[in-house]
Design a protein around this motif. Structure first.
Motif, PDB file in Angstrom:
ATOM      1  N   LEU A   1      -5.726  -3.551   1.363  1.00 49.77           N
ATOM      2  CA  LEU A   1      -4.772  -2.479   1.140  1.00 49.77           C
ATOM      3  C   LEU A   1      -5.207  -1.164   1.770  1.00 49.77           C
ATOM      4  O   LEU A   1      -4.373  -0.322   2.090  1.00 49.77           O
ATOM      5  CB  LEU A   1      -4.517  -2.328  -0.354  1.00 49.77           C
ATOM      6  CG  LEU A   1      -3.861  -3.585  -0.930  1.00 49.77           C
ATOM      7  CD1 LEU A   1      -3.899  -3.552  -2.443  1.00 49.77           C
ATOM      8  CD2 LEU A   1      -2.454  -3.762  -0.432  1.00 49.77           C
ATOM      9  N   ALA A   2      -6.506  -0.996   2.000  1.00 49.42           N
ATOM     10  CA  ALA A   2      -6.974   0.222   2.649  1.00 49.42           C
ATOM     11  C   ALA A   2      -6.427   0.331   4.067  1.00 49.42           C
ATOM     12  O   ALA A   2      -6.231   1.422   4.590  1.00 49.42           O
ATOM     13  CB  ALA A   2      -8.499   0.261   2.669  1.00 49.42           C
ATOM     14  N   ARG A   3      -6.138  -0.822   4.671  1.00 49.22           N
ATOM     15  CA  ARG A   3      -5.565  -0.816   6.021  1.00 49.22           C
ATOM     16  C   ARG A   3      -4.216  -0.106   6.052  1.00 49.22           C
ATOM     17  O   ARG A   3      -3.767   0.336   7.096  1.00 49.22           O
ATOM     18  CB  ARG A   3      -5.404  -2.240   6.528  1.00 49.22           C
ATOM     19  CG  ARG A   3      -6.725  -2.887   6.812  1.00 49.22           C
ATOM     20  CD  ARG A   3      -6.539  -4.250   7.434  1.00 49.22           C
ATOM     21  NE  ARG A   3      -7.854  -4.830   7.636  1.00 49.22           N
ATOM     22  CZ  ARG A   3      -8.095  -6.118   7.590  1.00 49.22           C
ATOM     23  NH1 ARG A   3      -7.124  -6.965   7.349  1.00 49.22           N
ATOM     24  NH2 ARG A   3      -9.300  -6.572   7.784  1.00 49.22           N
TER      25      ARG A   3
ATOM     26  N   CYS B   1      -3.870   3.674   2.179  1.00 48.26           N
ATOM     27  CA  CYS B   1      -3.648   4.095   0.803  1.00 48.26           C
ATOM     28  C   CYS B   1      -4.977   4.325   0.099  1.00 48.26           C
ATOM     29  O   CYS B   1      -5.658   3.377  -0.263  1.00 48.26           O
ATOM     30  CB  CYS B   1      -2.826   3.055   0.051  1.00 48.26           C
ATOM     31  SG  CYS B   1      -2.445   3.567  -1.630  1.00 48.26           S
ATOM     32  N   ASP B   2      -5.332   5.566  -0.068  1.00 51.79           N
ATOM     33  CA  ASP B   2      -6.554   5.897  -0.797  1.00 51.79           C
ATOM     34  C   ASP B   2      -6.204   6.383  -2.198  1.00 51.79           C
ATOM     35  O   ASP B   2      -6.985   7.061  -2.835  1.00 51.79           O
ATOM     36  CB  ASP B   2      -7.365   6.944  -0.038  1.00 51.79           C
ATOM     37  CG  ASP B   2      -6.555   8.185   0.286  1.00 51.79           C
ATOM     38  OD1 ASP B   2      -5.330   8.183   0.063  1.00 51.79           O
ATOM     39  OD2 ASP B   2      -7.153   9.155   0.767  1.00 51.79           O
ATOM     40  N   TYR B   3      -5.047   5.972  -2.700  1.00 52.59           N
ATOM     41  CA  TYR B   3      -4.556   6.407  -3.998  1.00 52.59           C
ATOM     42  C   TYR B   3      -4.651   5.335  -5.072  1.00 52.59           C
ATOM     43  O   TYR B   3      -4.144   5.499  -6.167  1.00 52.59           O
ATOM     44  CB  TYR B   3      -3.075   6.816  -3.886  1.00 52.59           C
ATOM     45  CG  TYR B   3      -2.838   8.126  -3.191  1.00 52.59           C
ATOM     46  CD1 TYR B   3      -3.201   8.311  -1.868  1.00 52.59           C
ATOM     47  CD2 TYR B   3      -2.249   9.185  -3.844  1.00 52.59           C
ATOM     48  CE1 TYR B   3      -2.976   9.502  -1.222  1.00 52.59           C
ATOM     49  CE2 TYR B   3      -2.007  10.379  -3.208  1.00 52.59           C
ATOM     50  CZ  TYR B   3      -2.381  10.528  -1.892  1.00 52.59           C
ATOM     51  OH  TYR B   3      -2.148  11.709  -1.263  1.00 52.59           O
ATOM     52  N   TRP B   4      -5.285   4.197  -4.795  1.00 49.54           N
ATOM     53  CA  TRP B   4      -5.271   3.085  -5.735  1.00 49.54           C
ATOM     54  C   TRP B   4      -5.830   3.450  -7.098  1.00 49.54           C
ATOM     55  O   TRP B   4      -5.395   2.896  -8.108  1.00 49.54           O
ATOM     56  CB  TRP B   4      -5.994   1.873  -5.152  1.00 49.54           C
ATOM     57  CG  TRP B   4      -5.071   1.122  -4.248  1.00 49.54           C
ATOM     58  CD1 TRP B   4      -5.036   1.185  -2.892  1.00 49.54           C
ATOM     59  CD2 TRP B   4      -4.014   0.247  -4.631  1.00 49.54           C
ATOM     60  NE1 TRP B   4      -4.011   0.391  -2.411  1.00 49.54           N
ATOM     61  CE2 TRP B   4      -3.378  -0.193  -3.458  1.00 49.54           C
ATOM     62  CE3 TRP B   4      -3.540  -0.210  -5.861  1.00 49.54           C
ATOM     63  CZ2 TRP B   4      -2.304  -1.072  -3.475  1.00 49.54           C
ATOM     64  CZ3 TRP B   4      -2.467  -1.088  -5.869  1.00 49.54           C
ATOM     65  CH2 TRP B   4      -1.860  -1.515  -4.687  1.00 49.54           C
ATOM     66  N   ASP B   5      -6.765   4.377  -7.157  1.00 46.45           N
ATOM     67  CA  ASP B   5      -7.310   4.795  -8.452  1.00 46.45           C
ATOM     68  C   ASP B   5      -6.264   5.516  -9.302  1.00 46.45           C
ATOM     69  O   ASP B   5      -6.427   5.639 -10.513  1.00 46.45           O
ATOM     70  CB  ASP B   5      -8.526   5.710  -8.271  1.00 46.45           C
ATOM     71  CG  ASP B   5      -9.717   4.964  -7.699  1.00 46.45           C
ATOM     72  OD1 ASP B   5      -9.739   3.717  -7.766  1.00 46.45           O
ATOM     73  OD2 ASP B   5     -10.634   5.628  -7.188  1.00 46.45           O
ATOM     74  N   GLU B   6      -5.206   5.989  -8.680  1.00 44.51           N
ATOM     75  CA  GLU B   6      -4.144   6.716  -9.377  1.00 44.51           C
ATOM     76  C   GLU B   6      -2.949   5.830  -9.719  1.00 44.51           C
ATOM     77  O   GLU B   6      -1.963   6.310 -10.260  1.00 44.51           O
ATOM     78  CB  GLU B   6      -3.661   7.889  -8.521  1.00 44.51           C
ATOM     79  CG  GLU B   6      -4.724   8.921  -8.213  1.00 44.51           C
ATOM     80  CD  GLU B   6      -5.194   9.649  -9.463  1.00 44.51           C
ATOM     81  OE1 GLU B   6      -4.363   9.893 -10.365  1.00 44.51           O
ATOM     82  OE2 GLU B   6      -6.394   9.953  -9.541  1.00 44.51           O
TER      83      GLU B   6
ATOM     84  N   GLY C   1       0.813  -1.213   0.000  1.00 42.45           N
ATOM     85  CA  GLY C   1       0.000   0.000   0.000  1.00 42.45           C
ATOM     86  C   GLY C   1       0.843   1.258   0.000  1.00 42.45           C
ATOM     87  O   GLY C   1       0.581   2.205  -0.749  1.00 42.45           O
ATOM     88  N   ASN C   2       1.885   1.279   0.825  1.00 43.08           N
ATOM     89  CA  ASN C   2       2.780   2.444   0.854  1.00 43.08           C
ATOM     90  C   ASN C   2       3.509   2.619  -0.467  1.00 43.08           C
ATOM     91  O   ASN C   2       3.686   3.741  -0.954  1.00 43.08           O
ATOM     92  CB  ASN C   2       3.803   2.302   1.989  1.00 43.08           C
ATOM     93  CG  ASN C   2       3.189   2.458   3.353  1.00 43.08           C
ATOM     94  OD1 ASN C   2       2.142   3.095   3.517  1.00 43.08           O
ATOM     95  ND2 ASN C   2       3.809   1.870   4.344  1.00 43.08           N
TER      96      ASN C   2
END
Length: 154
Positions: A45-47, A50-55, A17-18
């Motif tokens: 992965l949200a744990r 990381c709220d950037y997965w769409d990017e 995630g990082n």
């Protein structure tokens, strides 16, 4: 062409995630080579915060053999504590691949042997095993992007 970060069999979802966040912020493509030590789901992965997965430009590979068959002739830089050459002594071209192994044991000896001339290490104090995987990826990615003149970054 963009920088590529490759995680071979990552085991810890928080690290992945990082690393995904680093890739999102730098525009690097993230290659994840299975098997993984976790399920690659938004919940897992949200744990990692990381709220950037769409990017993230994410490419999944079924195994290391498939990845190396497709990219073995490309500009690979394999990061391992078993290399002599420092990552800072290497020139990173556009489209290069920064390859990292699993958290517990790194890249397999067979992969290191096959690509020995492409192996590099991040210097650290004697007797210490390794940096955290997400920190190592950030150090390497930013050095490669610095050498390239920060393409697409403001």
């Amino acid at each position: 062409m963009r920088l590529n970060v490759v995680l071979v069999e990552p085991e810890i979802p928080q690290n992945t995630g990082n690393i995904a966040r680093t890739c999102a912020c730098t525009g690097a493509r993230l290659h994840v080579v299975e098997p993984l030590g976790f399920r690659l789901t938004q919940k897992q992965l949200a744990r990692a915060g990381c709220d950037y997965w769409d990017e993230v430009d994410l490419v999944r590979w079924p195994c290391a053999d498939a990845f190396f068959e497709a990219h073995g002739a490309d500009e690979l830089h394999l990061f391992t504590g078993r290399a002599e050459r420092s990552f800072a002594d290497v020139r990173y071209g556009t489209g290069s691949f920064l390859v990292f192994g699993r958290e517990s044991r790194g890249l397999d000896a067979a992969v290191i042997g096959r690509f020995a001339e492409r192996c590099v290490r991040i210097p650290m104090r004697e007797g210490l095993r390794s940096l955290n995987l997400s920190n190592a990826v950030a150090v390497a990615a930013y050095e490669a992007l610095r050498q390239q003149g920060w393409p697409g970054l403001g």
